[in-house]
Design an enzyme around this catalytic site. Sequence first.
Site, mmCIF file in Angstrom:
data_model
loop_
_atom_site.group_PDB
_atom_site.id
_atom_site.type_symbol
_atom_site.label_atom_id
_atom_site.label_comp_id
_atom_site.label_asym_id
_atom_site.label_seq_id
_atom_site.Cartn_x
_atom_site.Cartn_y
_atom_site.Cartn_z
ATOM 1 C CG HIS A 1 25.527 43.621 29.695
ATOM 2 N ND1 HIS A 1 25.435 42.491 29.823
ATOM 3 C CD2 HIS A 1 24.481 44.434 29.990
ATOM 4 C CE1 HIS A 1 24.136 42.170 30.168
ATOM 5 N NE2 HIS A 1 23.628 43.329 30.468
ATOM 6 N NE ARG A 2 22.883 42.274 35.074
ATOM 7 C CZ ARG A 2 21.845 41.671 35.398
ATOM 8 N NH1 ARG A 2 20.843 42.248 35.607
ATOM 9 N NH2 ARG A 2 21.904 40.448 35.960
ATOM 10 N N GLY B 1 32.430 46.470 31.722
ATOM 11 C CA GLY B 1 31.360 46.300 30.708
ATOM 12 C C GLY B 1 30.526 47.414 30.606
ATOM 13 C CB SER C 1 44.551 42.356 35.365
ATOM 14 O OG SER C 1 45.122 42.917 36.850
ATOM 15 C CB SER C 2 48.723 45.979 35.921
ATOM 16 O OG SER C 2 48.124 46.119 37.089
ATOM 17 C CB CYS C 3 48.076 41.163 38.689
ATOM 18 S SG CYS C 3 46.794 40.060 37.705
ATOM 19 C CE1 TYR D 1 41.101 38.483 37.412
ATOM 20 C CE2 TYR D 1 43.238 39.652 37.826
ATOM 21 C CZ TYR D 1 41.895 39.757 37.317
ATOM 22 O OH TYR D 1 41.280 40.754 36.574
ATOM 23 C CE LYS E 1 41.850 38.663 33.656
ATOM 24 N NZ LYS E 1 40.451 38.778 32.992
ATOM 25 C CB THR F 1 46.407 50.339 35.671
ATOM 26 O OG1 THR F 1 47.174 50.526 36.993
ATOM 27 C CG2 THR F 1 45.614 51.680 35.636
ATOM 28 C CG LEU G 1 40.382 49.216 35.467
ATOM 29 C CD1 LEU G 1 39.580 48.355 34.860
ATOM 30 C CD2 LEU G 1 40.959 50.527 34.704
ATOM 31 C CG HIS H 1 39.863 45.861 42.946
ATOM 32 N ND1 HIS H 1 38.758 45.284 42.037
ATOM 33 C CD2 HIS H 1 40.844 45.327 42.561
ATOM 34 C CE1 HIS H 1 39.165 44.394 41.327
ATOM 35 N NE2 HIS H 1 40.478 44.216 41.654
ATOM 36 N NE ARG I 1 48.074 47.577 43.929
ATOM 37 C CZ ARG I 1 49.301 47.098 44.853
ATOM 38 N NH1 ARG I 1 50.453 47.753 44.842
ATOM 39 N NH2 ARG I 1 49.301 45.974 45.625
ATOM 40 C CG ASP J 1 51.581 46.086 52.285
ATOM 41 O OD1 ASP J 1 50.758 46.921 52.885
ATOM 42 O OD2 ASP J 1 52.748 46.449 52.893
HETATM 43 N N1 LIG Z 1 38.340 46.141 38.132
HETATM 44 C C1 LIG Z 1 39.532 46.375 38.117
HETATM 45 O O1 LIG Z 1 40.121 47.187 38.597
HETATM 46 C C2 LIG Z 1 40.168 45.762 36.919
HETATM 47 C C3 LIG Z 1 39.575 44.911 35.885
HETATM 48 N N2 LIG Z 1 40.441 44.431 34.925
HETATM 49 C C4 LIG Z 1 39.537 43.358 33.870
HETATM 50 O O2 LIG Z 1 38.486 44.060 33.504
HETATM 51 C C5 LIG Z 1 37.427 43.034 33.255
HETATM 52 C C6 LIG Z 1 35.977 43.299 33.839
HETATM 53 O O3 LIG Z 1 36.507 43.501 35.169
HETATM 54 P P1 LIG Z 1 35.283 44.255 36.227
HETATM 55 O O4 LIG Z 1 34.420 45.128 35.229
HETATM 56 O O5 LIG Z 1 36.045 44.953 37.109
HETATM 57 O O6 LIG Z 1 34.657 42.905 36.824
HETATM 58 P P2 LIG Z 1 32.974 42.875 37.641
HETATM 59 O O7 LIG Z 1 33.243 42.013 38.549
HETATM 60 O O8 LIG Z 1 32.538 44.355 37.821
HETATM 61 O O9 LIG Z 1 32.193 42.607 36.294
HETATM 62 C C7 LIG Z 1 32.427 41.224 35.691
HETATM 63 C C8 LIG Z 1 31.183 40.787 34.760
HETATM 64 O O10 LIG Z 1 31.343 39.401 34.292
HETATM 65 C C9 LIG Z 1 30.187 38.752 34.653
HETATM 66 N N3 LIG Z 1 30.405 37.344 34.904
HETATM 67 C C10 LIG Z 1 31.276 36.852 35.714
HETATM 68 N N4 LIG Z 1 31.318 35.390 35.645
HETATM 69 C C11 LIG Z 1 30.541 35.344 34.414
HETATM 70 C C12 LIG Z 1 30.066 33.998 33.779
HETATM 71 N N5 LIG Z 1 30.611 32.824 34.394
HETATM 72 N N6 LIG Z 1 29.123 33.976 32.759
HETATM 73 C C13 LIG Z 1 28.570 35.328 32.558
HETATM 74 N N7 LIG Z 1 28.938 36.276 33.056
HETATM 75 C C14 LIG Z 1 29.832 36.379 33.955
HETATM 76 C C15 LIG Z 1 29.722 39.297 36.142
HETATM 77 O O11 LIG Z 1 28.405 38.990 35.919
HETATM 78 P P3 LIG Z 1 27.763 38.588 37.329
HETATM 79 O O12 LIG Z 1 28.123 39.969 38.274
HETATM 80 O O13 LIG Z 1 26.416 38.675 37.490
HETATM 81 O O14 LIG Z 1 28.463 37.536 37.943
HETATM 82 C C16 LIG Z 1 30.124 40.763 35.804
HETATM 83 O O15 LIG Z 1 28.967 41.701 34.834
HETATM 84 C C17 LIG Z 1 38.041 41.694 33.821
HETATM 85 O O16 LIG Z 1 38.627 40.898 32.702
HETATM 86 C C18 LIG Z 1 39.005 42.042 34.827
HETATM 87 O O17 LIG Z 1 40.312 41.219 34.688
HETATM 88 C C19 LIG Z 1 41.546 44.688 34.598
HETATM 89 C C20 LIG Z 1 42.229 45.298 35.383
HETATM 90 C C21 LIG Z 1 41.688 46.057 36.701
HETATM 91 C C1 LIG Z 2 43.336 44.832 39.827
HETATM 92 C C2 LIG Z 2 44.427 44.083 40.855
HETATM 93 O O1 LIG Z 2 43.660 44.030 42.032
HETATM 94 C C3 LIG Z 2 44.310 43.115 43.025
HETATM 95 O O2 LIG Z 2 45.456 43.704 43.123
HETATM 96 P P1 LIG Z 2 45.705 44.763 44.306
HETATM 97 O O3 LIG Z 2 46.150 45.983 43.417
HETATM 98 O O4 LIG Z 2 46.719 44.276 45.331
HETATM 99 O O5 LIG Z 2 44.334 45.248 44.640
HETATM 100 P P2 LIG Z 2 43.624 45.750 45.915
HETATM 101 O O6 LIG Z 2 42.677 46.922 45.385
HETATM 102 O O7 LIG Z 2 42.755 44.668 46.730
HETATM 103 O O8 LIG Z 2 44.615 46.366 46.806
HETATM 104 C C4 LIG Z 2 45.460 47.263 46.944
HETATM 105 C C5 LIG Z 2 46.260 47.779 47.938
HETATM 106 O O9 LIG Z 2 45.521 48.531 48.848
HETATM 107 C C6 LIG Z 2 45.344 47.777 50.169
HETATM 108 N N1 LIG Z 2 44.221 47.921 50.863
HETATM 109 C C7 LIG Z 2 44.047 48.836 52.064
HETATM 110 N N2 LIG Z 2 42.784 48.651 52.464
HETATM 111 C C8 LIG Z 2 41.878 47.797 51.599
HETATM 112 C C9 LIG Z 2 40.697 47.272 51.608
HETATM 113 O O10 LIG Z 2 39.893 47.446 52.453
HETATM 114 N N3 LIG Z 2 40.345 46.396 50.827
HETATM 115 C C10 LIG Z 2 41.307 46.023 49.526
HETATM 116 N N4 LIG Z 2 40.869 45.283 48.634
HETATM 117 N N5 LIG Z 2 42.539 46.724 49.677
HETATM 118 C C11 LIG Z 2 42.800 47.351 50.627
HETATM 119 C C12 LIG Z 2 45.749 46.402 50.200
HETATM 120 O O11 LIG Z 2 46.432 45.679 51.056
HETATM 121 C C13 LIG Z 2 46.794 46.281 48.780
HETATM 122 O O12 LIG Z 2 48.177 46.696 49.226
HETATM 123 C C14 LIG Z 2 44.591 41.846 42.439
HETATM 124 O O13 LIG Z 2 43.800 40.781 43.084
HETATM 125 C C15 LIG Z 2 44.726 41.657 40.901
HETATM 126 O O14 LIG Z 2 44.254 40.666 40.576
HETATM 127 C C16 LIG Z 2 44.448 42.972 40.164
HETATM 128 O O15 LIG Z 2 44.725 42.893 38.923
#
Ligand SMILES: NC(=O)C1=CN([C@@H]2O[C@H](COP(=O)(O)OP(=O)(O)OC[C@H]3O[C@@H](n4cnc5c(N)ncnc54)[C@H](OP(=O)(O)O)[C@@H]3O)[C@@H](O)[C@H]2O)C=CC1
Ligand SMILES: C[C@H]1O[C@H](OP(=O)(O)OP(=O)(O)OC[C@H]2O[C@@H](n3cnc4c(=O)[nH]c(N)nc43)[C@H](O)[C@@H]2O)[C@@H](O)[C@@H](O)C1=O
Length: 320
Positions: A22-23, A27, A118-120, A147, A151, A175, A177, A190, A220, A280
Amino acid sequence: MEETSNASFMEDKSAKIFVAGHRGLVGSAIVRKLQYLGFNNLLLRTHKELDLTCQSDVEKFFSDEKPKYVILSAAKVGGIHANNTYPAEFIAVNLQIQTNVIDSAYKNGVKKLLFLGSSCIYPKFAPQPITEDALLTGPLEPTNEWYAIAKIAGIKMCQAYRLQYNWDAISGMPTNLYGPNDNFHPENSHVLPALMRRFHEAKVSGAKEVRVWGTGSPLREFLHVDDLADAVVFLMANYSGLVHMNVGSGKEVTIKELAELVKEVVGFYGELVWDIMKPDGTPRKLMDSSKLASLGWVPNISLREGLIDTYKWYLQNLRQ
Ligand SMILES: NC(=O)C1=CN([C@@H]2O[C@H](COP(=O)(O)OP(=O)(O)OC[C@H]3O[C@@H](n4cnc5c(N)ncnc54)[C@H](OP(=O)(O)O)[C@@H]3O)[C@@H](O)[C@H]2O)C=CC1
Ligand SMILES: C[C@H]1O[C@H](OP(=O)(O)OP(=O)(O)OC[C@H]2O[C@@H](n3cnc4c(=O)[nH]c(N)nc43)[C@H](O)[C@@H]2O)[C@@H](O)[C@@H](O)C1=O
């Protein structure tokens, strides 16, 4: 049976809902959305209070607390560099968290669980836009296959428990986020938060140029996390099927276009320098979210609006 046990999700405002993670970015947005809607019995634990990789602790937690609903947004998450650098953690931690939570939720009578993938999960060269049935039709993108495999196992676990036990476990595939409470780490985050921070720091320091990874050509699709939270609540209320559900904005930009937009929103006037030694990743991953749209959900925050909102949040919360 408690009086509300058969009420629909939206009417069941006092139902105990465990929002795992939730943090985090996702969440915290789900908690904001549920609270806004009047849900008043959210069950929340920090990572420190409950390590979801520890099976016995998770089993005890579910047995003590007996939540009615579970939204699984805890995971080991990161951008392309983190995924590529820590493959063991990305596969192991995610398999552990999701296996513990899904299994304990089922065994302790949870009515419905939503798992986030996730879309990956889709093949690197899947036909675009990517429909749900592209899953497992080709090789994955190597930078995040560890990863992605975890998933995919989560989706399959939800399907298996539905098939064998008739249990209501569903999966949403968001996708890329962004939004408040994102991870702004310079290397492990990201692209969007990484660039926002780098442009902001360059503006403050008066730097003339900013380094951006890769060639800028990958495409993206970005979705604001408040739209995702809205979709998650929508799915909890309206979907109980076997197939995982894509959740996207339907709009894609190149990384170069994204960089120009973030640069403009932040107000950095220098140059972009492309670091082509950085990967990339997948060339394109636009999801087809028409299945979700056909149920009645569509996003409503544009990328520009979302970026302005996120930069405002960054300035208020994380300014260096
Ligand atoms: N961000 C994105 O672009 C995308 C995210 N998602 C999915 O959405 C979901 C959330 O992602 P997002 O909010 O970005 O991730 P964050 O890293 O922002 O948050 C993940 C959360 O999970 C907690 N967490 C991690 N490990 C543990 C553990 N062992 N026990 C308890 N809590 C834990 C973290 O707590 P702490 O920080 O304290 O470790 C944190 O609060 C994931 O399933 C991710 O795959 C899908 C697509 C894209
Ligand atoms: C959500 C998704 O997120 C990940 O996949 P991704 O889409 O490749 O994620 P990204 O955000 O890290 O990169 C997107 C693009 O952007 C370019 N890029 C430029 N400059 C920076 C830069 O400074 N940081 C990062 N991270 N990328 C950069 C980078 O080279 C790439 O071409 C997965 O691990 C996967 O697990 C997943 O689910």
